[in-house]
Scaffold this active site. Structure first.
Site, PDB file in Angstrom:
ATOM      1  N   LEU A 101       8.532   2.508   8.475  1.00 60.88           N
ATOM      2  CA  LEU A 101       9.112   2.505   9.557  1.00 60.88           C
ATOM      3  C   LEU A 101       8.209   2.252  10.669  1.00 60.88           C
ATOM      4  O   LEU A 101       7.171   2.809  11.012  1.00 60.88           O
ATOM      5  CB  LEU A 101       9.565   3.958   9.935  1.00 60.88           C
ATOM      6  CG  LEU A 101      10.829   4.648   9.500  1.00 60.88           C
ATOM      7  CD1 LEU A 101      10.815   4.480   7.736  1.00 60.88           C
ATOM      8  CD2 LEU A 101      10.791   6.033   9.678  1.00 60.88           C
ATOM      9  N   ILE A 145       0.958  -1.200   0.064  1.00 64.04           N
ATOM     10  CA  ILE A 145       0.035  -0.153   0.028  1.00 64.04           C
ATOM     11  C   ILE A 145       0.882   1.321   0.082  1.00 64.04           C
ATOM     12  O   ILE A 145       1.736   1.370   0.992  1.00 64.04           O
ATOM     13  CB  ILE A 145      -0.881   0.040   1.159  1.00 64.04           C
ATOM     14  CG1 ILE A 145      -1.876  -1.377   1.173  1.00 64.04           C
ATOM     15  CG2 ILE A 145      -1.789   1.314   1.463  1.00 64.04           C
ATOM     16  CD1 ILE A 145      -2.658  -1.435   2.424  1.00 64.04           C
ATOM     17  N   GLY A 161       2.612   3.390  12.013  1.00 62.48           N
ATOM     18  CA  GLY A 161       1.793   4.226  12.599  1.00 62.48           C
ATOM     19  C   GLY A 161       2.140   5.812  12.216  1.00 62.48           C
ATOM     20  O   GLY A 161       3.013   5.860  11.610  1.00 62.48           O
ATOM     21  N   CYS A 181       7.004  11.083   7.409  1.00 67.96           N
ATOM     22  CA  CYS A 181       6.289  10.924   8.965  1.00 67.96           C
ATOM     23  C   CYS A 181       7.248  11.160   9.819  1.00 67.96           C
ATOM     24  O   CYS A 181       6.742  11.364  11.097  1.00 67.96           O
ATOM     25  CB  CYS A 181       5.507   9.825   8.886  1.00 67.96           C
ATOM     26  SG  CYS A 181       6.413   8.029   8.839  1.00 67.96           S
ATOM     27  N   GLU A 241       0.181  15.999  14.414  1.00 64.71           N
ATOM     28  CA  GLU A 241       0.861  15.548  13.199  1.00 64.71           C
ATOM     29  C   GLU A 241       0.762  16.459  12.158  1.00 64.71           C
ATOM     30  O   GLU A 241      -0.594  16.880  11.584  1.00 64.71           O
ATOM     31  CB  GLU A 241       1.191  14.211  12.753  1.00 64.71           C
ATOM     32  CG  GLU A 241       1.980  14.051  11.503  1.00 64.71           C
ATOM     33  CD  GLU A 241       1.719  12.447  11.119  1.00 64.71           C
ATOM     34  OE1 GLU A 241       2.912  11.676  10.787  1.00 64.71           O
ATOM     35  OE2 GLU A 241       0.833  12.044  10.770  1.00 64.71           O
TER      36      GLU A 241
END
Length: 488
Positions: free
Chosen positions: A421, A117, A220, A253, A343
């Site tokens: 990650l 994905i 995540g 991220c 974030e």
């Protein structure tokens, strides 16, 4: 008679099924290849990725509007040439360990056909990276693209598949859904042919991958605090933070999300940020930026993901200096009512001041629990004891005196180069590592017996065994009891 036209969602589901079947057949053939054949294929994929790095970067920037071309070129190189240098000696085929002393042998087996994905923020580099680590471990892969990055993701997939096939791989070993839909993605995730899902994207997509009942490696979100401790080299710390946060305009991220500064050095830090291109917004300006950055609570507005500070400032009707690189907004809390504590995959940072490292510690944990648990933490200090105090934080990448973007993906640190990650169980991931080919193999063990098995090893103490006379008395007593109760 009018020709039957299937609805697009049905076409996408059928395509997913066809790609899974073709990919499985190709992978079964690839599973028979030896190490030299795999090496030849991987080398050609790396060569092609290097040659097409700029073309793919331009396509991605044009199609998504996220980030910038120069940094996307770098990401494509990192996903191929840098990655290759890290994995070229990695044993993933045949006997990978032979312990003659303990008489145990480990043999690598591929997992099978994988599903990858892909996020819109790193649409070509993630394809290159996942394709290479899949082939290195003799797996095939079917790519599920983000709809907003379909063209560049498909092109990256096509190039990787053609490069692999040209070097001897079976066709359809690396494929991509051309009609992306949620139903197609779900169909592929649940397909019997798919052995493992590698999910890189939003939290909802990653959770969906874990919910289908088969092995998955997901990541995540990152909500990375960057702590500048009183002993830090302030000029260097600010330079690293800005270089990291502006890299591809904050789309990775692992990039910093909030700066934490001790009050005793706050004036110097603020002045250094201003000197190097950080713009400190007023409370009113911070509120205006927050309103356009987020939709439905703290979900990011896609219009401002990976954008230059000037674009965001203009949209918020804020006048900023020409050399501004990052917008910085002071916050006095974490969570609801403090929007910059979440974030922000763009060129905006939250800013906090604390009294000492203990307060920085508490604040860091609060920020990590606000959407970044398990991911990464960045700190700038010359005090090794402070580093070890923060080594206990609930993250798996503690990055010291480096930008967290470059540090987390393995550019400026010795961490494995990767664009997936893991956040460990704390962040809902199956791994806490940067994912490499070693995560994509099954290990078979051939073990010889090295200890004799005792044939007379009953745990019963023979001295406590019931004697024949005792047994007879017991049976007689039981018979008497049965007669008293009318038994036979």
């Amino acid at each position: 008679m009018e020709e039957c036209q299937y609805d697009r969602d049905l076409q996408s589901i059928q395509e997913a099924r066809v790609l899974a079947r073709k990919g499985k057949k190709a992978q079964e053939q690839l599973a028979t290849y030896d190490e030299s054949q795999i090496e030849k294929i991987v080398l050609n994929m790396v060569k092609t990725a290097k040659e097409k790095a700029e073309d793919l970067a331009r396509m991605a920037a044009l199609e998504t509007g996220f980030g910038n071309i120069a940094d996307k070129i770098f990401k494509n190189h990192h996903a191929s040439t840098t990655l290759y240098e890290s994995i070229k000696e990695m044993k993933t085929v045949g006997i990978i360990k032979n312990d003659q002393q303990n008489k145990i042998m480990e043999i690598a087996e591929p997992m099978g056909l994988l599903m990858g994905i892909i996020p819109s923020t790193n649409p070509t580099s993630t394809v290159i990276y996942k394709a290479i680590i899949s082939i290195k471990s003799r797996n095939g892969i079917v790519i599920s693209p983000h709809p907003s990055a379909l063209k560049c993701t498909m092109e990256a997939t096509r190039l990787m598949n053609e490069a692999a096939v040209a070097a001897g791989a079976p066709d359809n070993i690396i494929t991509c859904i051309s009609k992306p839909s949620m139903k197609a993605t779900d169909e592929l995730m649940r397909s019997d042919e798919i052995a493992l899902i590698i999910a890189t994207g939003g939290s909802a997509m990653v959770k969906s991958a874990y919910s289908v009942g088969k092995p998955a490696l997901g990541v995540g979100p990152g909500n990375v605090p960057a702590y500048i401790e009183r002993t830090a080299d302030i000029k260097k710390a600010v330079k690293n933070i800005l270089a990291s946060k502006t890299f591809d305009f904050g789309t990775i991220c692992a990039s910093e999300q909030a700066i934490i500064v001790e009050k005793c050095i706050e004036p110097q830090v603020v002045a250094e940020f201003q000197r190097q291109g950080g713009y400190f917004m007023t409370p009113e300006e911070t509120e205006r930026v927050a309103k356009i950055l987020f939709v439905k609570g703290h979900a990011m507005n896609a219009r401002f993901v990976g954008r230059a500070a000037r674009i965001i400032a203009t949209a918020a009707n804020i006048t900023i200096p020409e050399d501004t690189k990052v917008l910085i907004g002071r916050q006095n809390g974490v969570g609801e009512g403090h929007p910059l504590s979440y974030e922000k995959l763009t060129t905006v940072l939250g800013f906090y001041s604390v009294e000492d490292w203990q307060e920085a510690c508490e604040l860091s944990i609060a920020l990590l629990n606000n959407g970044g648990i398990g991911h990464s933490f960045s700190m700038h200090t010359e005090n090794p004891e402070i580093v070890m105090k923060f080594a206990a934080k609930p993250v798996f990448r503690i990055l010291v005196n480096t930008g967290s973007t470059q540090g987390g993906v393995g550019v400026s640190t010795a961490i494995s180069p990767a664009f997936t990650l893991g956040c460990g169980t704390w962040g809902g991931s199956a791994t806490s590592d940067n994912v490499t080919p070693e995560h994509l193999i099954n290990i078979k063990r051939v073990a010889y017996g090295i200890r004799e098995i005792e044939t007379d090893s009953s745990p019963i103490d023979k001295s406590a065994e019931t004697s024949q006379d005792d047994m007879q008395q017991l049976l007689t007593g039981l018979m008497d009891l049965l007669k008293q109760n009318g038994g036979q």
